[in-house]
Design an enzyme around this catalytic site. Structure first.
Site, PDB file in Angstrom:
ATOM      1  NE  ARG A  32     -22.899  -1.553 -18.914  1.00  0.00           N
ATOM      2  CZ  ARG A  32     -24.075  -0.969 -18.665  1.00  0.00           C
ATOM      3  NH1 ARG A  32     -24.744  -1.269 -17.554  1.00  0.00           N
ATOM      4  NH2 ARG A  32     -24.593  -0.093 -19.495  1.00  0.00           N
ATOM      5  N   GLY A  59       2.332   7.376  -8.605  1.00  0.00           N
ATOM      6  CA  GLY A  59       2.048   6.936  -9.969  1.00  0.00           C
ATOM      7  C   GLY A  59       1.300   5.616 -10.045  1.00  0.00           C
ATOM      8  CG  ASP A  80       2.328   8.846  -0.443  1.00  0.00           C
ATOM      9  OD1 ASP A  80       2.341   8.300  -1.556  1.00  0.00           O
ATOM     10  OD2 ASP A  80       3.231   9.629  -0.063  1.00  0.00           O
ATOM     11  CG  ASN A 149      11.586   3.114   0.101  1.00  0.00           C
ATOM     12  OD1 ASN A 149      12.113   2.361   0.902  1.00  0.00           O
ATOM     13  ND2 ASN A 149      10.486   3.810   0.369  1.00  0.00           N
ATOM     14  CB  CYS A 191       7.213 -13.961   0.330  1.00  0.00           C
ATOM     15  SG  CYS A 191       8.933 -13.859   0.882  1.00  0.00           S
ATOM     16  CB  CYS A 207      10.588   7.827 -10.903  1.00  0.00           C
ATOM     17  SG  CYS A 207       9.530   8.331  -9.571  1.00  0.00           S
TER      18      CYS A 207
HETATM   19 ZN   LIG Z   1      10.016 -15.854   0.728  1.00  0.00          ZN
END
Ligand SMILES: [Zn+2]
Length: 268
Positions: A32, A59, A80, A149, A191, A207
């Protein structure tokens, strides 16, 4: 069906263009994508040959990692430091009840592997710091910031500017989401620090205290996956220089144009 999926270049041509050959199963699995003119066989080959770094397997990282994995990004590194908690399962769709207590990076890698055994997966159970980013970025084609964070976001942005790698950045809290691409390989593109200066005092909104609407992280994380795949395949126009903001309560998207700041302490 296979007859309609013929590869438009022979093996010598493949060797010449430097991309890995695509086998019969991959022709079916990714059919696809091959039907899309903007991706097609060359774009899919680039996706298969690429390495994505996903920082945060919560999330935003869950849908982002799932789509990059199903779409065939050849190598995915997940970073993580946290473990799966019962309160995560409302929205962090790469995890499940049986994996409560397990590291999120390993849980997400397990889900990706079960969908696509061809993937090269690396799960790093640690916080992303400057040293780790300097080690990983040289071999990375795209970086997805799926953290929550501000300090880590600044470290990731600075590393992407240092190594000239495109950064796909998402954020979601409550019913509000934001997503953009910071691609300083482009001379005029800002940036992350051009928009959010590192020394500014931002109130950290976690959260855990604010709440987050479950599908919001799915929407924003999926946009991150879409932007990452477009960058890898060389398809379309990226979000670089534009910030999308979503108010999911009214389901209204706004877009603002971002400019590089000449006085930016990171890219200026
Ligand atoms: Zn910059």
């Amino acid at each position: 069906m296979r007859a309609t999926l013929s590869v438009p270049c022979d093996h010598d041509a493949q060797a010449a263009c430097g991309s890995p050959p695509v086998n019969d199963e991959q022709l079916l699995r990714y059919s696809r994508h091959l039907m899309l003119d903007a991706i097609a066989i060359e774009g899919q080959r680039r996706i298969l040959a690429s390495h994505a770094l996903i920082i945060g397997a919560g999330g935003l990282g869950s849908p982002a990692a799932l789509y990059l994995g199903t779409a065939g990004v050849g190598r995915i590194t997940l970073v993580d430091p946290d473990s799966v908690d019962l309160t995560n399962l409302q929205r962090q769709i790469a995890h499940n009840l049986a994996r409560v207590g397990q590291p999120k990076a390993e849980s997400a890698a397990q889900t990706l592997r079960s969908n696509n055994p061809d993937l090269q997966l690396q799960a790093l159970v640690q916080r992303a710091d400057a040293a780790l980013l300097d080690e990983l970025l040289p071999s990375t084609d795209v970086v997805l910031d799926c953290t929550d964070n501000f300090r880590t976001r600044q470290l990731i942005n600075a590393a992407c500017v240092r190594h000239r790698k495109p950064l796909v950045s998402g954020a979601a809290t409550g019913f509000d989401g934001q997503v953009s691409v910071y691609d300083t390989r482009r001379g005029d593109a800002p940036c992350y620090a051009c928009l959010f200066p590192p020394d500014a005092a931002y109130e950290e909104v976690a959260c855990s205290t604010m709440g987050v609407f479950a599908p919001l992280v799915g929407i924003i994380g999926s946009v991150q996956a879409a932007e990452a795949l477009k960058l890898l395949a060389g398809a379309g126009t990226s979000l670089a220089g534009r910030l999308l903001m979503l108010d999911a309560l009214s389901m209204r998207w706004d877009e603002i144009t971002l400019r590089r700041q000449s006085g930016c302490p990171v890219c200026g």
